[in-house]
Scaffold this active site. Structure first.
Site, PDB file in Angstrom:
ATOM      1  N   ASN A  19      -2.637   8.631  -2.307  1.00 15.86           N
ATOM      2  CA  ASN A  19      -2.214   7.245  -2.535  1.00 15.86           C
ATOM      3  C   ASN A  19      -1.699   7.109  -3.959  1.00 15.86           C
ATOM      4  O   ASN A  19      -1.978   7.934  -4.819  1.00 15.86           O
ATOM      5  CB  ASN A  19      -3.423   6.312  -2.411  1.00 15.86           C
ATOM      6  CG  ASN A  19      -3.926   6.193  -1.006  1.00 15.86           C
ATOM      7  OD1 ASN A  19      -4.406   7.156  -0.433  1.00 15.86           O
ATOM      8  ND2 ASN A  19      -3.815   5.006  -0.445  1.00 15.86           N
ATOM      9  N   HIS A  47       1.743   5.345  -0.807  1.00 16.68           N
ATOM     10  CA  HIS A  47       1.338   6.733  -1.067  1.00 16.68           C
ATOM     11  C   HIS A  47       2.444   7.341  -1.933  1.00 16.68           C
ATOM     12  O   HIS A  47       3.620   7.006  -1.782  1.00 16.68           O
ATOM     13  CB  HIS A  47       1.147   7.491   0.254  1.00 16.68           C
ATOM     14  CG  HIS A  47      -0.105   7.084   0.975  1.00 16.68           C
ATOM     15  ND1 HIS A  47      -1.178   7.924   1.141  1.00 16.68           N
ATOM     16  CD2 HIS A  47      -0.463   5.911   1.560  1.00 16.68           C
ATOM     17  CE1 HIS A  47      -2.148   7.288   1.793  1.00 16.68           C
ATOM     18  NE2 HIS A  47      -1.732   6.050   2.067  1.00 16.68           N
ATOM     19  N   HIS A  59       0.875  -1.183   0.000  1.00 19.60           N
ATOM     20  CA  HIS A  59       0.000   0.000   0.000  1.00 19.60           C
ATOM     21  C   HIS A  59       0.905   1.223   0.000  1.00 19.60           C
ATOM     22  O   HIS A  59       1.540   1.537   1.011  1.00 19.60           O
ATOM     23  CB  HIS A  59      -0.859  -0.079   1.275  1.00 19.60           C
ATOM     24  CG  HIS A  59      -1.745   1.091   1.540  1.00 19.60           C
ATOM     25  ND1 HIS A  59      -3.119   1.023   1.451  1.00 19.60           N
ATOM     26  CD2 HIS A  59      -1.480   2.358   1.939  1.00 19.60           C
ATOM     27  CE1 HIS A  59      -3.656   2.183   1.783  1.00 19.60           C
ATOM     28  NE2 HIS A  59      -2.675   3.024   2.085  1.00 19.60           N
ATOM     29  N   CYS A  99      -3.647  10.567   5.088  1.00 17.29           N
ATOM     30  CA  CYS A  99      -4.140  10.193   6.416  1.00 17.29           C
ATOM     31  C   CYS A  99      -4.329  11.484   7.194  1.00 17.29           C
ATOM     32  O   CYS A  99      -3.413  12.306   7.268  1.00 17.29           O
ATOM     33  CB  CYS A  99      -3.136   9.278   7.112  1.00 17.29           C
ATOM     34  SG  CYS A  99      -3.620   8.900   8.809  1.00 17.29           S
TER      35      CYS A  99
END
Ligand code: HMG
Ligand code: MG
Length: 311
Positions: free
Chosen positions: A254, A214, A212, A245
């Site tokens: 992201n 960013h 995951h 976030c």
């Protein structure tokens, strides 16, 4: 045969996190109906896994307060998993009432970040997830884990791969089918991805890991390539490159789903997701946000060398 030729035979699973990781960070008010239309458009694009919302405290993340209404409004496409983030048992019970298909839990590799995001330290958060995983299993729900700050923390700096391994391993031990190793603030680079994955795969099967990223510093796609070469086949991405976030300073978007698909399509890797379809979903929500979408592919407005995509 080159390493890239080998990749051409593979299939990648894309976890679309735009409706949750993307919209949780938007200042503009996006209505429930607009969120529902966004998720429906992402389903229509062929996504098999969509993180729709978060059943977190509305005092902490007001953007996700309408999670139940979004779930009741979406059209569920057969074969697609609609999941939600839950931070505790209260969130899980709300998620069960909304008939989610899967839940995600989040732990951290940095103590300070854990306190900022969950108001709990790492140990306390992991202890709290034990009953969440038990209850989810009882209800027949799969649990996905996230390890945040796996490549660095804005408050503590360097994060050791050993800590990432410890937290990921404990989430798998408590029942997570997969753990997304997450670069919350986009500080990771490909050499680091390789090193962190080497530490993880010495103890954990690579097919239990997702990545995951960013794209804060423009390294997300290079990091995906490092992950692919190390054997990872699940990547999170957010339509349009939305995201961040709320508890991380300077955490920008992201990795954009469009940018990921453009690269994977070019490599001949199958995802089952239509780049044009995701782009249509992003462009429909863009006017609601009050700023241009960060995705490079969306900004270029073309999905192939020869074809202009209509606005
Ligand atoms: P707290 O304030 O310590 O908890 O927050 P609390 O138990 O004292 O609860 C405070 C209030 O919230 C109470 O209400 C609870 O009932 C309520 P009051 O009595 O004051 O009226 N509450 C809830 N309401 C609805 N649903 C719930 C819930 N839980 C409590 N589930 C807590 C602790 C964990 C709840 C809070 O810190 C929280 O919700 N945190 C979530 C933060 C978050 O969503 N962050 C962004 C997502 S993480 C991320 O983006 C990273 C990721 O993308 C990966 C990466 O990039 O690294 C996943
Ligand atoms: Mg994230």
């Amino acid at each position: 045969m080159s390493a890239l030729d080998e990749l051409r035979r593979s299939t990648v699973r894309v976890m679309e996190v735009g409706p949750r990781d993307g919209l949780q960070n938007e200042a503009a008010r996006v209505s429930t109906e607009e969120k529902v239309a966004f998720v429906d458009a992402l389903s229509a694009a062929g996504h098999r896994a969509i993180e729709v919302s978060a059943f977190v405290s509305p005092k902490w993340v007001p953007q996700m307060a309408d999670a139940a209404d979004v779930f009741s409004g979406i059209r569920r496409r057969k074969g697609t998993t609609y999941s939600a983030l839950v931070p505790n048992l209260k969130g899980l019970e709300r998620a069960l009432a909304a008939q989610v298909d899967e839940v995600a839990i989040i732990a951290h590799a940095s103590e300070t970040f854990s306190r900022r995001n969950l108001n709990q330290g790492i140990e306390e958060s992991l202890a709290g997830y034990l009953p969440v995983c038990d209850r989810a299993r009882e209800a027949g729900l799969r649990v996905r884990g996230y390890v945040s700050n796996a490549f660095g923390c804005p408050f503590e700096g360097e994060v050791s791969p050993a800590k990432v391994l410890e937290v990921a391993g404990r989430m798998i031990d408590m029942g997570a089918y997969e753990v997304a190793i997450s670069d919350t603030t986009g500080v990771g680079h490909p050499g680091q991805v390789d090193a962190v994955l080497a530490a993880l795969t010495a103890r954990l099967p690579v097919d239990r890991l997702a990545l995951h990223f960013h794209d804060t510093r423009g390294t997300a796609l290079a990091n995906v390539l490092a992950g692919l070469l190390a054997g990872v086949r699940t990547f999170d991405a957010s339509a349009g490159g939305l995201g961040g976030c709320p508890f991380a300073p300077a955490a920008t978007g992201n990795l954009a789903t469009e940018d990921l698909l453009f690269m994977l399509d070019g490599l001949g890797i199958q995802t089952g997701v239509s780049l044009d379809g995701v782009m249509a979903a992003s462009r429909a929500i863009e006017p609601r946000l009050g700023h241009p979408l960060p995705s490079r592919v969306v900004q270029a407005r073309v999905t192939s060398a020869s074809r202009e995509v209509s606005a």
